[in-house]
Motif scaffolding. Sequence first.
Motif, PDB file in Angstrom:
ATOM      1  N   LEU A   1     -10.777   0.153  -2.870  1.00 38.42           N
ATOM      2  CA  LEU A   1     -10.144   0.243  -4.179  1.00 38.42           C
ATOM      3  C   LEU A   1      -8.987   1.234  -4.177  1.00 38.42           C
ATOM      4  CD1 LEU A   1     -13.287   0.133  -6.481  1.00 38.42           C
ATOM      5  CD2 LEU A   1     -11.598  -1.653  -6.116  1.00 38.42           C
ATOM      6  N   GLY A   2      -8.835   1.946  -3.066  1.00 36.00           N
ATOM      7  CA  GLY A   2      -7.652   2.756  -2.891  1.00 36.00           C
ATOM      8  C   GLY A   2      -7.831   4.215  -3.182  1.00 36.00           C
TER       9      GLY A   2
ATOM     10  N   HIS B   1       0.862  -1.184   0.000  1.00 37.02           N
ATOM     11  CA  HIS B   1       0.000   0.000   0.000  1.00 37.02           C
ATOM     12  C   HIS B   1       0.897   1.232   0.000  1.00 37.02           C
ATOM     13  CE1 HIS B   1      -3.631   2.352   1.045  1.00 37.02           C
ATOM     14  NE2 HIS B   1      -2.857   3.018   1.876  1.00 37.02           N
ATOM     15  N   LEU B   2       0.892   1.990  -1.107  1.00 36.88           N
ATOM     16  CA  LEU B   2       1.693   3.206  -1.212  1.00 36.88           C
ATOM     17  C   LEU B   2       0.796   4.310  -1.759  1.00 36.88           C
ATOM     18  CD1 LEU B   2       4.399   4.697  -1.053  1.00 36.88           C
ATOM     19  CD2 LEU B   2       4.895   3.882  -3.374  1.00 36.88           C
ATOM     20  N   VAL B   3       0.387   5.227  -0.884  1.00 36.84           N
ATOM     21  CA  VAL B   3      -0.515   6.308  -1.259  1.00 36.84           C
ATOM     22  C   VAL B   3       0.187   7.633  -0.991  1.00 36.84           C
ATOM     23  CG1 VAL B   3      -2.719   7.415  -0.817  1.00 36.84           C
ATOM     24  CG2 VAL B   3      -2.573   4.931  -0.802  1.00 36.84           C
ATOM     25  N   LEU B   4       0.521   8.331  -2.087  1.00 39.24           N
ATOM     26  CA  LEU B   4       1.245   9.603  -2.013  1.00 39.24           C
ATOM     27  C   LEU B   4       0.451  10.723  -2.681  1.00 39.24           C
ATOM     28  CD1 LEU B   4       4.785   8.248  -2.995  1.00 39.24           C
ATOM     29  CD2 LEU B   4       3.831   8.486  -0.703  1.00 39.24           C
ATOM     30  N   GLY B   5      -0.833  10.510  -2.910  1.00 38.22           N
ATOM     31  CA  GLY B   5      -1.653  11.481  -3.619  1.00 38.22           C
ATOM     32  C   GLY B   5      -1.837  12.781  -2.862  1.00 38.22           C
TER      33      GLY B   5
ATOM     34  N   PHE C   1      -5.267  -0.994  -7.654  1.00 41.87           N
ATOM     35  CA  PHE C   1      -5.631   0.417  -7.757  1.00 41.87           C
ATOM     36  C   PHE C   1      -4.422   1.205  -8.242  1.00 41.87           C
ATOM     37  CE2 PHE C   1      -5.551   4.630  -5.770  1.00 41.87           C
ATOM     38  CZ  PHE C   1      -6.676   5.178  -6.349  1.00 41.87           C
ATOM     39  N   LEU C   2      -4.583   1.924  -9.354  1.00 44.86           N
ATOM     40  CA  LEU C   2      -3.512   2.738  -9.919  1.00 44.86           C
ATOM     41  C   LEU C   2      -4.091   4.113 -10.240  1.00 44.86           C
ATOM     42  CD1 LEU C   2      -0.659   3.149 -11.004  1.00 44.86           C
ATOM     43  CD2 LEU C   2      -1.398   2.093 -13.154  1.00 44.86           C
ATOM     44  N   ALA C   3      -3.677   5.124  -9.477  1.00 52.63           N
ATOM     45  CA  ALA C   3      -4.208   6.480  -9.662  1.00 52.63           C
ATOM     46  C   ALA C   3      -3.058   7.448  -9.877  1.00 52.63           C
ATOM     47  CB  ALA C   3      -5.025   6.902  -8.441  1.00 52.63           C
ATOM     48  N   ILE C   4      -3.011   8.073 -11.088  1.00 53.53           N
ATOM     49  CA  ILE C   4      -1.983   9.066 -11.399  1.00 53.53           C
ATOM     50  C   ILE C   4      -2.660  10.307 -11.981  1.00 53.53           C
ATOM     51  CG2 ILE C   4       0.331   9.318 -12.398  1.00 53.53           C
ATOM     52  CD1 ILE C   4       0.519   6.425 -12.809  1.00 53.53           C
ATOM     53  N   GLY C   5      -3.930  10.502 -11.640  1.00 52.89           N
ATOM     54  CA  GLY C   5      -4.679  11.618 -12.197  1.00 52.89           C
ATOM     55  C   GLY C   5      -4.252  12.963 -11.643  1.00 52.89           C
TER      56      GLY C   5
ATOM     57  N   ASN D   1      -1.939  -1.199  -4.081  1.00 53.43           N
ATOM     58  CA  ASN D   1      -2.480   0.156  -4.206  1.00 53.43           C
ATOM     59  C   ASN D   1      -1.336   1.133  -4.454  1.00 53.43           C
ATOM     60  OD1 ASN D   1      -4.997  -0.865  -3.544  1.00 53.43           O
ATOM     61  ND2 ASN D   1      -4.735  -0.482  -1.372  1.00 53.43           N
ATOM     62  N   LEU D   2      -1.442   1.914  -5.522  1.00 53.96           N
ATOM     63  CA  LEU D   2      -0.454   2.944  -5.822  1.00 53.96           C
ATOM     64  C   LEU D   2      -1.201   4.225  -6.165  1.00 53.96           C
ATOM     65  CD1 LEU D   2       2.417   3.936  -6.266  1.00 53.96           C
ATOM     66  CD2 LEU D   2       2.319   3.009  -8.593  1.00 53.96           C
ATOM     67  N   GLY D   3      -1.120   5.221  -5.274  1.00 52.60           N
ATOM     68  CA  GLY D   3      -1.820   6.478  -5.466  1.00 52.60           C
ATOM     69  C   GLY D   3      -0.848   7.631  -5.606  1.00 52.60           C
ATOM     70  N   LEU D   4      -0.851   8.292  -6.761  1.00 51.57           N
ATOM     71  CA  LEU D   4       0.055   9.408  -7.042  1.00 51.57           C
ATOM     72  C   LEU D   4      -0.716  10.628  -7.549  1.00 51.57           C
ATOM     73  CD1 LEU D   4       2.758   7.322  -8.940  1.00 51.57           C
ATOM     74  CD2 LEU D   4       2.946   8.182  -6.607  1.00 51.57           C
ATOM     75  N   GLU D   5      -2.010  10.650  -7.424  1.00 57.24           N
ATOM     76  CA  GLU D   5      -2.846  11.691  -7.997  1.00 57.24           C
ATOM     77  C   GLU D   5      -2.608  13.044  -7.326  1.00 57.24           C
ATOM     78  OE1 GLU D   5      -5.528   9.708  -4.864  1.00 57.24           O
ATOM     79  OE2 GLU D   5      -3.773   9.228  -6.089  1.00 57.24           O
ATOM     80  N   PHE D   6      -2.928  14.129  -8.055  1.00 54.80           N
ATOM     81  CA  PHE D   6      -2.813  15.493  -7.540  1.00 54.80           C
ATOM     82  C   PHE D   6      -1.400  15.795  -7.028  1.00 54.80           C
ATOM     83  CE2 PHE D   6      -7.423  14.998  -7.442  1.00 54.80           C
ATOM     84  CZ  PHE D   6      -7.845  16.222  -7.918  1.00 54.80           C
ATOM     85  N   ASN D   7      -0.409  15.645  -7.910  1.00 51.19           N
ATOM     86  CA  ASN D   7       0.955  16.045  -7.618  1.00 51.19           C
ATOM     87  C   ASN D   7       1.456  16.923  -8.763  1.00 51.19           C
ATOM     88  OD1 ASN D   7       2.265  14.874  -5.060  1.00 51.19           O
ATOM     89  ND2 ASN D   7       1.068  13.140  -5.833  1.00 51.19           N
TER      90      ASN D   7
END
Length: 1020
Positions: A1015-1016, A322-326, A377-381, A352-358
């Motif tokens: 879903l992250g 679990h890595l969430v950095l959004g 879950f892959l979020a780079i939005g 889970n990989l969250g990189l959104e809003f960076n």
Amino acid sequence: MEVMMLLLFFLLLLNSFNYCRFAATARTSYSNETDLLALLAFKDQITSDPSGVLRTWNATTHFCGWEGVTCGRKHQQRVMALDLSSRGLVGSVTPSIGNLTFLRKINLQSNSFFDTIPSEIGHLHRLQQLNLSFNSFVGEIPVGLSNCSNLRRLDLSDNPLAGRIPDELRSLTKLETLHLEANNITGAIPPWLGNLSSLYALTLYSNSLEGSIPEDLGNLANLRFFQVSANMLSGIIPLRLYNFSSLYFFNVAVNQLQGSLPPTLGNTLPTLNYLWLDNNQFDGPIPASLVNATGIVSIDFFNNSFSGQVPSNLGRLQGLYHLVLGVNQLEANDANGWAFIDSLTNCSFLQNLGLEFNLLGGRLPKSIANLSVELQFLAIGSNHISGNIPSGIENLFNLYALAFEKNLLTGNIPEDIGKLQMLQVLYLCDNKLTGILPSSLGNLTQLNKLYLYGNAFEGPMPSSLGNLQHLAELDLSINSLSGSIPKEIFNLTFLSNYVDFSDNNLIGELPLNVGSMINIRALIFSGNKLSGEIPGTLGNCEALEYLFIDNNFLHGSIPPSLSDIKALQILDLSRNNLSGPIPKLLANLHFLVNLNLSFNHLDGAVPTKGIFNNAAAISLLGNYGLCGGVPELHLPACPKNSSEKSGGRSHLVRVVIPIISAISCLTLIFLFVFLYWKQKPRKDTRSPASSLDDKYPKVSYRELAEATDGFSTTNLVGTGRYGSVYKGSLLRGNAAVAVKVFNLQQLGAIKSFAAECDALRVIRHRNLVKIITLCSGFDFRGYDFKALVFEFMPNGSLEEWLHPRIIEQGMANSLNLLQRLNIAVDVAEAMDYLHHNCQPPVVHCDLKPGNVLLDADRVAHVGDFGLAKILCEAMSMSLQNSANSTDVIRGTIGYVAPEYGAGGQVSTSGDVYSYGILLLEIFTGKRPVDDAFNNGLTLHSFVKMAFPEKIEEIIDPLLLIQDDDDPRGSTTRRLNQCLESVIRIGLMCSTLSPGERLNMRDVATEMHAIRNAYLGGRYS
């Protein structure tokens, strides 16, 4: 003489010994009596004992044998422990508990005790464990607890306690665990906590604590578990808190903390497993030394101000899942900045990989397609990423959510995206993508949300979108799509949130089957080139709240059927070529707050009732043929009909009198038919299916016998209380069906058939079993025969999946965590519909796994309405027949609400209780009638005792086997992201008191949020 003196001495010695023994016996007797009286005083304060635990507290048994009471070995007949956890007890705790002076343990967890915590507990100097969690104690933490100098465990969590943490508790120097979470505690974290050198677990989360984290807490050398999240803490974290060599859980999320992390963080916290700092104000770089804490499995830095590049060596954390950095200010513009993605390919458990809003820019590295196949879950939005969607993205075949929205992506959507068949959320909106929409999108049959708006897609919409049977939200707006709208899309009855096709180049007419979308809340077709008339079938969209068809080329009149959309709030038909009058029935739409009919060719009188009485809520500009209305509209007066006054009397003669005559004739005909019907002999005077006759045409007994091969046992798929269910195939549709045949010899079967027919007459929802037809007639022998025909569910019932008869088969076919979540959400949606969207509401009364059926895609459908009650009818029947035992709700043992057993009235709260038990069963794998549940123990109390610290001990082991190969990652996900929240909902729904339960609308909302969190992402 000497002999006499010696004899006298022995007599005196014997008397002395007997006196001492008598005195000791007297003291023991007195002490026993003190304990007995204290226990009886405790019992007197209990106002409700649903499990009957206190029935054993009577004179026939010594109190050391009473349930929940333990006496010591060293001090015979003295009470050493009082453990009445999870017994459903209601009442207050007597001050006399302070007289049980030999007590070492008090556990009253998970009951419904109220009032204040008695300060007399402070008299218990031997007390080592005090657990009063999950109750309703009020007031402040008693200062008297400071006298319990031997206390090692103090748990007052999940109560509405208020006030500050008393400074007097500083004397509890032997304290090892302190749990005060989920209260209303105010003030600051007291610095003296740092003097409790034995403390290894400190949990203060979900309170109203203010101020900074005291520097003195750095003295807690044995601290392993530190959780102060969800408070109002501010300031920086003292550097000494980063030096705990044994700390494995560190959670300060959801506060107002700030500052940067020390560069040596991973070196000074070598045993760290969980690091949650989300929703604070931390800044600075992410320390590269984190990788030295090799046991880390979960990092959550969401919503802070971290900057710089993501450390390129994170791949050394091989257990990371679990890595969430959004929502930070992290940067990447070249291969160096994106090197962390290359490194993360070594994390084989990453989910889970969250990189959104960076501030991530440049091109996505190709290595993103080589991330763990476990990735869900892959979020780079919401970054500045350019280039194409990387090829090979289809390798991540376990993805549930793919979010690349609000970037600068170009090129086409790759055709291979259709291979992501587990995908439920696809966000590619607000990019610069071009080309046509690939037909392979139709292969994403699990898709729930599809957002492609704000791109430059062209060409027609693929008709394959009609395959997305689970789609709830579809947004293709602000593109250059052309052609007509495929009618297949409007057959997606699961679409319930919204469809937005606005600002495209769509042509043609709106398909008539748009009226099939009975559950849709918003339809937006603005800014296209649609022509033709507004389909009258739109009136079938009974849940519709927002309808926008403005800026098109529609003509014809406004269909009066729009007035059937009772939930409508906003209607915009402006800038079309509509003509004719405004339907007066639109005034009956009580929820309508905005109506825009401007710039059309409407004429005639404007209504003055309903929304038309509020000139600010309607727009009628550009319709030059309109007249009348309220004065604020400033429209010309309508011309009077000259014959109106003079013709009034003749009009009455021409119209009213013939109507009266017709009514008289119909009354005579009806009376004749009624008398004839009363005299005609009949085999069966009742017709419980009559309410369904018009909606569902009957089939004959012969057709059903042929469909099921003579109701053969090979086609038997299940038996129930009032009949049997057979698999069959009707010739008229050649589709598999389930035929429910009622055993009319069984008492109550006729009533069950009638109840099911009445319920099915008023309900229709995607998560309810769909009825196809019915049969109410006679079999080949002339006996009454009644059956209902439903859509066949190939995956059977939830009961079969949770409790397979063959263990090996269950291992192979068990449901994973997300599948169980989806089922729980589906059932919640169905119950929400029955309780809140049906008029009148419907109470199911028999919700259990056996009545939850799964279709080919494992979508859950609630069935069996044989005990269902339409609420207004149920209430009236309860008032009229409260003494009639045959009308008592029977339900199923274990799932039936306790108030029904006491003769309580039918209510939606009863269904909520059943849902709560069902939810606990889904995630623990235990039936509520499990053999382990005896002596007052229930599934609810069993779960509550373990919640939340020992939650992993009660979860279905199959989840641990199938859902995650890494037990550490599995535990974290259960505790943090999903299972703790689900179990909490289950417990809140299955409380004994109906007034304390949630309603199904709130439950459905919460379950949706839990699934989204799992879903992250943080999508609404």
